[in-house]
Scaffold this motif. Structure first.
Motif, mmCIF file in Angstrom:
data_model
loop_
_atom_site.group_PDB
_atom_site.id
_atom_site.type_symbol
_atom_site.label_atom_id
_atom_site.label_comp_id
_atom_site.label_asym_id
_atom_site.label_seq_id
_atom_site.Cartn_x
_atom_site.Cartn_y
_atom_site.Cartn_z
ATOM 1 N N GLY A 154 27.241 0.277 11.528
ATOM 2 C CA GLY A 154 27.529 -0.550 10.359
ATOM 3 C C GLY A 154 28.918 -0.233 9.864
ATOM 4 N N ASN A 155 29.404 -1.050 8.962
ATOM 5 C CA ASN A 155 30.729 -0.826 8.408
ATOM 6 C C ASN A 155 30.648 0.308 7.385
ATOM 7 N N ILE A 156 31.075 1.507 7.794
ATOM 8 C CA ILE A 156 30.963 2.669 6.932
ATOM 9 C C ILE A 156 31.831 2.513 5.685
ATOM 10 N N ALA A 157 32.896 1.738 5.786
ATOM 11 C CA ALA A 157 33.776 1.559 4.630
ATOM 12 C C ALA A 157 33.103 0.770 3.506
ATOM 13 N N SER A 158 31.997 0.093 3.815
ATOM 14 C CA SER A 158 31.296 -0.702 2.797
ATOM 15 C C SER A 158 29.849 -0.241 2.714
ATOM 16 N N ILE A 159 29.447 0.230 1.546
ATOM 17 C CA ILE A 159 28.073 0.696 1.364
ATOM 18 C C ILE A 159 27.083 -0.451 1.431
ATOM 19 N N ASN A 160 27.563 -1.683 1.257
ATOM 20 C CA ASN A 160 26.672 -2.840 1.317
ATOM 21 C C ASN A 160 26.161 -3.116 2.726
ATOM 22 N N SER A 161 26.757 -2.467 3.728
ATOM 23 C CA SER A 161 26.333 -2.691 5.100
ATOM 24 C C SER A 161 25.033 -1.967 5.425
ATOM 25 N N PHE A 162 24.577 -1.069 4.556
ATOM 26 C CA PHE A 162 23.406 -0.254 4.849
ATOM 27 C C PHE A 162 22.250 -0.661 3.947
ATOM 28 N N ASP A 163 21.073 -0.719 4.546
ATOM 29 C CA ASP A 163 19.864 -1.139 3.850
ATOM 30 C C ASP A 163 19.008 0.087 3.570
ATOM 31 N N LEU A 164 18.518 0.194 2.344
ATOM 32 C CA LEU A 164 17.660 1.327 1.988
ATOM 33 C C LEU A 164 16.341 1.307 2.743
ATOM 34 N N ALA A 165 15.988 0.173 3.331
ATOM 35 C CA ALA A 165 14.746 0.098 4.097
ATOM 36 C C ALA A 165 14.774 0.979 5.332
ATOM 37 N N SER A 166 15.951 1.405 5.750
ATOM 38 C CA SER A 166 16.042 2.248 6.943
ATOM 39 C C SER A 166 15.487 3.643 6.728
ATOM 40 N N VAL A 167 15.301 4.071 5.482
ATOM 41 C CA VAL A 167 14.763 5.414 5.202
ATOM 42 C C VAL A 167 13.335 5.342 4.664
ATOM 43 N N TYR A 168 12.697 4.192 4.716
ATOM 44 C CA TYR A 168 11.350 4.047 4.149
ATOM 45 C C TYR A 168 10.298 4.814 4.943
ATOM 46 N N CYS A 169 10.580 5.203 6.181
ATOM 47 C CA CYS A 169 9.626 6.022 6.929
ATOM 48 C C CYS A 169 9.611 7.465 6.421
ATOM 49 N N GLN A 227 0.807 -1.212 0.000
ATOM 50 C CA GLN A 227 0.000 0.000 0.000
ATOM 51 C C GLN A 227 0.844 1.268 0.000
ATOM 52 N N GLY A 228 2.156 1.129 0.012
ATOM 53 C CA GLY A 228 3.023 2.290 -0.025
ATOM 54 C C GLY A 228 3.171 2.972 1.323
ATOM 55 N N LEU A 229 3.891 4.091 1.321
ATOM 56 C CA LEU A 229 4.139 4.849 2.543
ATOM 57 C C LEU A 229 2.970 5.788 2.815
ATOM 58 N N PRO A 230 2.274 5.651 3.963
ATOM 59 C CA PRO A 230 1.171 6.564 4.281
ATOM 60 C C PRO A 230 1.667 8.006 4.420
ATOM 61 N N LEU A 231 0.875 8.941 3.933
ATOM 62 C CA LEU A 231 1.259 10.352 3.986
ATOM 63 C C LEU A 231 1.388 10.846 5.421
ATOM 64 N N PHE A 232 0.496 10.389 6.307
ATOM 65 C CA PHE A 232 0.559 10.801 7.710
ATOM 66 C C PHE A 232 1.873 10.371 8.344
ATOM 67 N N ASN A 233 2.282 9.127 8.058
ATOM 68 C CA ASN A 233 3.546 8.636 8.607
ATOM 69 C C ASN A 233 4.728 9.444 8.086
ATOM 70 N N GLN A 234 4.689 9.801 6.818
ATOM 71 C CA GLN A 234 5.781 10.584 6.245
ATOM 72 C C GLN A 234 5.881 11.961 6.886
ATOM 73 N N ILE A 235 4.734 12.608 7.111
ATOM 74 C CA ILE A 235 4.731 13.934 7.739
ATOM 75 C C ILE A 235 5.252 13.850 9.168
ATOM 76 N N ILE A 236 4.775 12.855 9.919
ATOM 77 C CA ILE A 236 5.233 12.692 11.307
ATOM 78 C C ILE A 236 6.729 12.413 11.356
ATOM 79 N N SER A 237 7.239 11.648 10.414
ATOM 80 C CA SER A 237 8.669 11.315 10.393
ATOM 81 C C SER A 237 9.518 12.571 10.193
#
Length: 307
Positions: free
Chosen positions: A179-194, A55-65
């Motif tokens: 996370g291992n900052i030297a490797s971009i693979n250590s970070f998941d894009l799901a962390s910014v989905y809010c 259903q995607g990212l709710p607008l209310f959640n995005q505003i609160i974030s």
């Protein structure tokens, strides 16, 4: 989030018991920060559930974030400048933003690191044995706004080398804690989905960078308290940290490889670059921590005079 709320209730209860003049504005500020923790937990849970249902990212959640992220920079500046309350306010604001940027158990790291920083402040406060320190205050009675004269800064002692080493150690711990900052693979894009789900490399990179910097800020704010209690000069601290980082850089320089696999070569070079850039990052973080700990904003009326 539940652990942060439990810790907040304990701290607010102790403040109500200890301070007879606990101002309503201070209590309201702590309640607002606790509410932001609850909202962060709600946003993370509902966003995850909505994305699972396609259903995607709710607008209310995005505003609160975005409101929670913006308020995390302002709310600590509204809190009292006493050492314990200001550090507690910085922790609550940082955790509300960190929860929104977390995908799992890594949200425990800033909380555990903050508890360790508080223990470090208490330990350094109890180990003041130098004759130049004329008196020893309680941590709860210290104020970040006090700016001692330059003549009050004492000479260096052997204990100061330990404090500088602890600072380097905690910075390295904060470096690899998220996370291992030297490797971009250590970070998941799901962390910014809010905040956003549409691919935007610069915005996503900025949000991930702030997530990385939050543990650094907590460590540097704690060291601001250590500097205040021990009357340690920042200039002398930087010189000691520079010496320690140069010794580490010299060590890693001789470990740089120019043969073998690309992974081994890249890892050896990244270790050397990380240690060399530590001092530059330390200066920036020290300025940010000084701003968060000493500045006080007044919403209305004249600034209060502290007698």
């Amino acid at each position: 989030g539940l652990l942060v709320l439990l810790l907040s209730l304990c701290v607010v209860t102790s403040l109500l018991k200890r301070k007879d003049h606990f101002i309503n504005e201070e209590l309201l500020l702590h309640l607002v920060q606790m509410l932001s923790i609850v909202l962060s937990m709600y946003v993370v849970y509902t966003t995850h559930d909505s994305l699972l249902k396609k259903q995607g990212l709710p607008l209310f959640n995005q505003i609160i974030s975005w409101i929670t992220l913006a308020s995390s920079f302002v709310l600590p500046l509204l809190s009292p400048t006493s050492l314990f309350e200001r550090l507690f306010s910085i922790l609550l604001s940082s955790m509300s933003a960190y929860l929104l940027l977390s995908t799992g158990y890594e949200a425990l790291f800033p909380l555990v690191l903050s508890c360790l920083m508080f223990v470090w402040i208490q330990v350094e406060q109890e180990t003041l044995r130098q004759p130049s320190v004329s008196y020893k205050q309680k941590v709860t009675s210290l104020q970040f706004t006090c700016s001692p004269d330059i003549t009050q800064f004492r000479q260096l002692y052997l204990d100061d080398v330990r404090r500088a080493f602890f600072l380097v150690f905690f910075l390295v711990t904060a470096f690899f804690g998220t996370g291992n900052i030297a490797s971009i693979n250590s970070f998941d894009l799901a962390s910014v989905y809010c905040f956003l789900t549409v691919f935007s490399p610069f915005m996503m990179g900025a949000l991930m960078m702030w997530k990385i910097l939050i543990p650094f800020v907590l460590v540097m704010c704690a060291f601001e308290a250590v500097q205040l209690t021990t009357q340690l000069s920042s200039k002398r601290l930087f010189l000691m940290v520079l010496i320690i980082s140069d010794i580490m850089a010299l060590h890693f320089f001789f470990l740089v490889k120019d043969d073998g696999s690309w992974l081994d070569i890249g890892t050896s070079i990244s270790h050397y670059v990380i240690v060399m850039s530590m001092t530059i990052v330390l200066v920036f973080l020290n300025g940010l921590a000084h701003l968060l700990t000493t500045k006080k904003l007044e919403l209305c009326g004249k600034p209060k005079s502290h007698l």
